[in-house]
Design a protein around this motif. Structure first.
Motif, PDB file in Angstrom:
ATOM      1  N   HIS A   1     -43.540  76.823  77.304  1.00 55.28           N
ATOM      2  CA  HIS A   1     -43.122  75.636  76.567  1.00 55.28           C
ATOM      3  C   HIS A   1     -42.617  76.071  75.202  1.00 55.28           C
TER       4      HIS A   1
ATOM      5  N   GLY B   1     -40.508  74.618  71.806  1.00 57.05           N
ATOM      6  CA  GLY B   1     -40.006  73.451  71.096  1.00 57.05           C
ATOM      7  C   GLY B   1     -38.501  73.510  70.890  1.00 57.05           C
TER       8      GLY B   1
ATOM      9  N   GLU C   1     -38.752  64.774  69.313  1.00 58.73           N
ATOM     10  CA  GLU C   1     -39.131  63.838  68.256  1.00 58.73           C
ATOM     11  C   GLU C   1     -38.696  62.412  68.588  1.00 58.73           C
TER      12      GLU C   1
ATOM     13  N   TRP D   1     -41.247  68.471  74.575  1.00 54.73           N
ATOM     14  CA  TRP D   1     -41.448  67.315  73.704  1.00 54.73           C
ATOM     15  C   TRP D   1     -40.229  67.173  72.806  1.00 54.73           C
TER      16      TRP D   1
END
Length: 247
Positions: free
Chosen positions: A63, A65, A94, A92
């Motif tokens: 994972h 970002g 924002e 993920w």
């Protein structure tokens, strides 16, 4: 590649924070064949490669970002190549990227990153939470992402807990996207809609595994975001429960 069961190390983050290497060794002892990273425990790529070789574990995903991909792309690629990992997952985004137009632009950008990674022998995937499954116009954000991106360049990592939490049947979602799901995060849910060990909850884990297999998925990643028992015990219980679903 045959089916491989890995552990997302986020499950045991309390233990990796104390001793990353010892925790990874314990994961191998439990019987997991692979690990999916959410950080590398401050180890260099060479140190991580040696740890994987020592334990016999396979790197089945990492994972990373979006910020790291945008700002340190080559470093992330180098870590993948050094550790033999060929699946990089964006876990993920924002909140500002979750609106219709912003999400569409983000989705379109994934094609470019997917192309660059594919040229290096790495597959790009996107990991869902529940917000991508909420209604957005006539579909959902995750369906829009799947429609916007090139299926040869951008895959999905389906998180069973968050799909179910959003009120969507994980098996039905898998069946709607054949060949698109590179990896399945196997996470289970209590009747109270909290996290529990795989096989101890309400989700049809065996059915999910079979649907994923039928769709071409071979990576099954155990995760528990918030174990109610010691995290390594949680990882072991999930592994033992899951074993029967994969045989």
């Amino acid at each position: 590649m045959t089916d491989i069961v890995g552990l997302q190390l986020y499950t045991v983050r309390d233990e990796t924070a104390k001793d990353f290497k010892a925790t990874v060794r314990r994961v191998a002892e439990i019987g997991y064949a692979g690990v999916e990273f959410a950080g590398y425990g401050d180890l260099s790529a060479t140190e991580l490669q040696a740890l994987l070789h020592e334990t016999g574990l396979k790197a089945v995903g990492t994972h990373v970002g979006l910020y790291a991909i945008e700002n340190d792309f080559e470093r992330e690629v180098d870590y993948c190549l050094a550790t033999g990992n060929n699946l990089l997952i964006i876990p993920w985004i924002e909140e500002k990227l979750r609106t219709g137009d912003a999400f569409k632009r983000f989705s379109e950008s994934l094609n470019s990153y997917g192309q660059r990674l594919q040229e290096r022998g790495i597959t790009l995937a996107y990991h869902n939470h529940d917000f991508e499954l909420q209604p957005a116009g006539e579909s959902t954000l995750l369906d829009q992402l799947a429609a916007t991106t090139d299926p040869t360049l951008v895959k999905l990592e389906l998180d069973t807990y968050w799909v179910a939490f959003a009120g969507v049947d994980p098996i039905a979602f898998i069946n709607r996207h054949p060949g698109r799901i590179a990896s399945v995060h196997l996470k289970d849910m209590t009747p109270e809609r909290t996290f529990t060990e795989v096989g101890d909850g309400t989700l049809d884990i065996a059915g999910i595994v079979q649907a994923a297999r039928n769709s071409g998925t071979q990576r099954f990643i155990v995760e528990n975001d918030q174990p109610a028992i010691p995290s390594l015990e949680s990882a072991q219980r999930s592994f033992e429960n899951l074993h029967s679903s994969l045989t």
